[in-house]
Design a protein around this motif. Structure first.
Motif, PDB file in Angstrom:
ATOM      1  N   ILE A   1       0.850  -1.194   0.000  1.00 26.23           N
ATOM      2  CA  ILE A   1       0.000   0.000   0.000  1.00 26.23           C
ATOM      3  C   ILE A   1       0.885   1.243   0.000  1.00 26.23           C
ATOM      4  N   LEU A   2       0.670   2.103  -0.998  1.00 17.18           N
ATOM      5  CA  LEU A   2       1.405   3.365  -1.087  1.00 17.18           C
ATOM      6  C   LEU A   2       0.603   4.522  -0.505  1.00 17.18           C
ATOM      7  N   LEU A   3      -0.734   4.395  -0.564  1.00 20.07           N
ATOM      8  CA  LEU A   3      -1.608   5.479  -0.102  1.00 20.07           C
ATOM      9  C   LEU A   3      -2.966   4.904   0.252  1.00 20.07           C
ATOM     10  N   LEU A   4      -3.546   5.387   1.352  1.00 20.32           N
ATOM     11  CA  LEU A   4      -4.906   5.036   1.739  1.00 20.32           C
ATOM     12  C   LEU A   4      -5.605   6.317   2.170  1.00 20.32           C
ATOM     13  N   LEU A   5      -6.635   6.703   1.421  1.00 19.24           N
ATOM     14  CA  LEU A   5      -7.439   7.873   1.750  1.00 19.24           C
ATOM     15  C   LEU A   5      -8.878   7.413   1.960  1.00 19.24           C
ATOM     16  N   THR A   6      -9.529   7.907   3.000  1.00 17.09           N
ATOM     17  CA  THR A   6     -10.915   7.548   3.279  1.00 17.09           C
ATOM     18  C   THR A   6     -11.699   8.810   3.604  1.00 17.09           C
ATOM     19  N   GLY A   7     -12.914   8.874   3.081  1.00 10.48           N
ATOM     20  CA  GLY A   7     -13.798   9.987   3.395  1.00 10.48           C
ATOM     21  C   GLY A   7     -13.588  11.194   2.500  1.00 10.48           C
ATOM     22  N   ASN A   8     -14.405  12.194   2.757  1.00  6.29           N
ATOM     23  CA  ASN A   8     -14.421  13.420   1.977  1.00  6.29           C
ATOM     24  C   ASN A   8     -13.064  14.127   2.056  1.00  6.29           C
ATOM     25  N   GLN A   9     -12.472  14.398   0.895  1.00  3.24           N
ATOM     26  CA  GLN A   9     -11.172  15.084   0.841  1.00  3.24           C
ATOM     27  C   GLN A   9     -11.296  16.505   0.285  1.00  3.24           C
ATOM     28  N   GLY A  10     -12.516  16.919  -0.082  1.00  3.72           N
ATOM     29  CA  GLY A  10     -12.724  18.277  -0.584  1.00  3.72           C
ATOM     30  C   GLY A  10     -13.253  18.297  -2.004  1.00  3.72           C
ATOM     31  N   ASN A  11     -13.933  19.382  -2.345  1.00  2.34           N
ATOM     32  CA  ASN A  11     -14.584  19.528  -3.643  1.00  2.34           C
ATOM     33  C   ASN A  11     -13.631  20.165  -4.665  1.00  2.34           C
ATOM     34  N   PHE A  12     -12.468  19.534  -4.861  1.00  6.18           N
ATOM     35  CA  PHE A  12     -11.473  20.039  -5.806  1.00  6.18           C
ATOM     36  C   PHE A  12     -10.464  18.941  -6.120  1.00  6.18           C
ATOM     37  N   TRP A  13      -9.761  19.097  -7.246  1.00  5.15           N
ATOM     38  CA  TRP A  13      -8.696  18.169  -7.624  1.00  5.15           C
ATOM     39  C   TRP A  13      -7.495  18.402  -6.731  1.00  5.15           C
ATOM     40  N   GLN A  14      -6.855  17.311  -6.289  1.00  5.91           N
ATOM     41  CA  GLN A  14      -5.656  17.395  -5.461  1.00  5.91           C
ATOM     42  C   GLN A  14      -4.538  16.590  -6.102  1.00  5.91           C
ATOM     43  N   ARG A  15      -3.324  17.069  -5.954  1.00  6.06           N
ATOM     44  CA  ARG A  15      -2.138  16.439  -6.544  1.00  6.06           C
ATOM     45  C   ARG A  15      -1.470  15.547  -5.510  1.00  6.06           C
ATOM     46  N   LYS A  16      -1.003  14.389  -5.945  1.00 14.38           N
ATOM     47  CA  LYS A  16      -0.285  13.476  -5.062  1.00 14.38           C
ATOM     48  C   LYS A  16       0.893  12.886  -5.816  1.00 14.38           C
ATOM     49  N   VAL A  17       2.046  12.817  -5.150  1.00 14.14           N
ATOM     50  CA  VAL A  17       3.247  12.183  -5.694  1.00 14.14           C
ATOM     51  C   VAL A  17       3.651  11.088  -4.717  1.00 14.14           C
ATOM     52  N   LEU A  18       3.803   9.862  -5.234  1.00 12.23           N
ATOM     53  CA  LEU A  18       4.177   8.734  -4.390  1.00 12.23           C
ATOM     54  C   LEU A  18       5.452   8.088  -4.911  1.00 12.23           C
ATOM     55  N   PRO A  19       6.413   7.799  -4.029  1.00 12.70           N
ATOM     56  CA  PRO A  19       7.634   7.112  -4.466  1.00 12.70           C
ATOM     57  C   PRO A  19       7.352   5.642  -4.759  1.00 12.70           C
ATOM     58  N   LEU A  20       8.062   5.096  -5.741  1.00 14.33           N
ATOM     59  CA  LEU A  20       7.984   3.681  -6.104  1.00 14.33           C
ATOM     60  C   LEU A  20       9.352   3.082  -5.831  1.00 14.33           C
ATOM     61  N   ASP A  21       9.379   1.956  -5.126  1.00 16.80           N
ATOM     62  CA  ASP A  21      10.683   1.400  -4.768  1.00 16.80           C
ATOM     63  C   ASP A  21      10.798  -0.065  -5.172  1.00 16.80           C
ATOM     64  N   GLY A  22      11.925  -0.658  -4.847  1.00 16.57           N
ATOM     65  CA  GLY A  22      12.177  -2.056  -5.152  1.00 16.57           C
ATOM     66  C   GLY A  22      12.916  -2.217  -6.471  1.00 16.57           C
ATOM     67  N   ASP A  23      13.354  -3.462  -6.736  1.00 16.50           N
ATOM     68  CA  ASP A  23      14.075  -3.721  -7.977  1.00 16.50           C
ATOM     69  C   ASP A  23      13.377  -4.759  -8.846  1.00 16.50           C
ATOM     70  N   GLU A  24      12.144  -5.137  -8.487  1.00 14.18           N
ATOM     71  CA  GLU A  24      11.362  -6.075  -9.289  1.00 14.18           C
ATOM     72  C   GLU A  24      10.468  -5.316 -10.266  1.00 14.18           C
ATOM     73  N   ASP A  25      10.059  -5.999 -11.338  1.00 12.24           N
ATOM     74  CA  ASP A  25       9.041  -5.442 -12.223  1.00 12.24           C
ATOM     75  C   ASP A  25       7.760  -5.275 -11.407  1.00 12.24           C
ATOM     76  N   PHE A  26       6.951  -4.285 -11.760  1.00 14.07           N
ATOM     77  CA  PHE A  26       5.776  -3.996 -10.937  1.00 14.07           C
ATOM     78  C   PHE A  26       4.663  -3.346 -11.757  1.00 14.07           C
ATOM     79  N   GLN A  27       3.503  -3.221 -11.099  1.00 13.14           N
ATOM     80  CA  GLN A  27       2.368  -2.457 -11.604  1.00 13.14           C
ATOM     81  C   GLN A  27       1.918  -1.514 -10.495  1.00 13.14           C
ATOM     82  N   VAL A  28       1.271  -0.429 -10.887  1.00 17.66           N
ATOM     83  CA  VAL A  28       0.607   0.453  -9.940  1.00 17.66           C
ATOM     84  C   VAL A  28      -0.886   0.176 -10.080  1.00 17.66           C
ATOM     85  N   ILE A  29      -1.574   0.030  -8.955  1.00 21.56           N
ATOM     86  CA  ILE A  29      -3.002  -0.278  -8.951  1.00 21.56           C
ATOM     87  C   ILE A  29      -3.738   0.780  -8.150  1.00 21.56           C
ATOM     88  N   PHE A  30      -4.819   1.292  -8.727  1.00 24.26           N
ATOM     89  CA  PHE A  30      -5.725   2.189  -8.013  1.00 24.26           C
ATOM     90  C   PHE A  30      -6.990   1.401  -7.687  1.00 24.26           C
TER      91      PHE A  30
END
Length: 162
Positions: free
Chosen positions: A110-139
């Motif tokens: 898990i890179l991010l967990l958000l729950t509940g109302n976060q506001g009536n607007f677009w918000q920007r998020k940057v998350l680091p990706l680590d490790g040395d294996e091939d991977f996928q990002v899942i929303f």
């Protein structure tokens, strides 16, 4: 991926409860969705979303995955050490948004967990990706406990840049 023409190379999960939907403008229920996408900042722009209302039931999940990204390819331009994206989570009964990094060995972190109302607007998020294996990002979007909520995503960018 700005979703202006399609889902790019992102894929709907076949083992979840329902799909993320491609959409323009505000969602049908007034006041629960973005009035415009993030990319174009106008109603004709596209984004993907889930809503907390019928026919979805509380706790149901929708998942969408990036292509498999290789850490080993010397020519890889999108392997990424981070993912940058914009999210919108608004409504009285909004559920949760979880972002995972999944290795080809099926390990999900898990890179991010958000729950509940976060506001009536677009918000920007940057998350680091680590490790040395091939991977996928899942929303993963999870439906809340009642109608009246939207989770939307736009402008998903995988990058090696800071």
């Amino acid at each position: 991926c700005n979703f202006e023409f399609d889902l790019c190379d992102w894929k709907q999960d076949e083992n979840d409860d329902f799909d993320w939907n491609l959409r323009t403008s505000s969602t049908p229920r007034l006041g629960t969705g973005p009035a415009a996408d993030h990319t174009l900042q106008e109603p004709s722009g596209h984004y993907i979303f889930i809503k907390s209302s019928f026919p979805q039931l509380p706790g149901q999940k929708a998942r969408i995955s990036s292509p498999v990204l290789s850490r080993r390819s010397k020519n890889c331009k999108v392997c990424g050490s981070m993912i940058l994206f914009y999210y919108y989570m608004y409504g009285s009964h909004i559920g949760s948004l979880i972002v995972y990094q999944k290795t080809t060995a099926e390990h999900e972190k898990i890179l991010l967990l958000l729950t509940g109302n976060q506001g009536n607007f677009w918000q920007r998020k940057v998350l680091p990706l680590d490790g040395d294996e091939d991977f996928q990002v899942i929303f993963e979007g999870i439906v809340g406990k009642g109608s009246g909520g939207v989770i939307a995503l736009d402008d998903l960018t995988l990058s090696r840049e800071c």
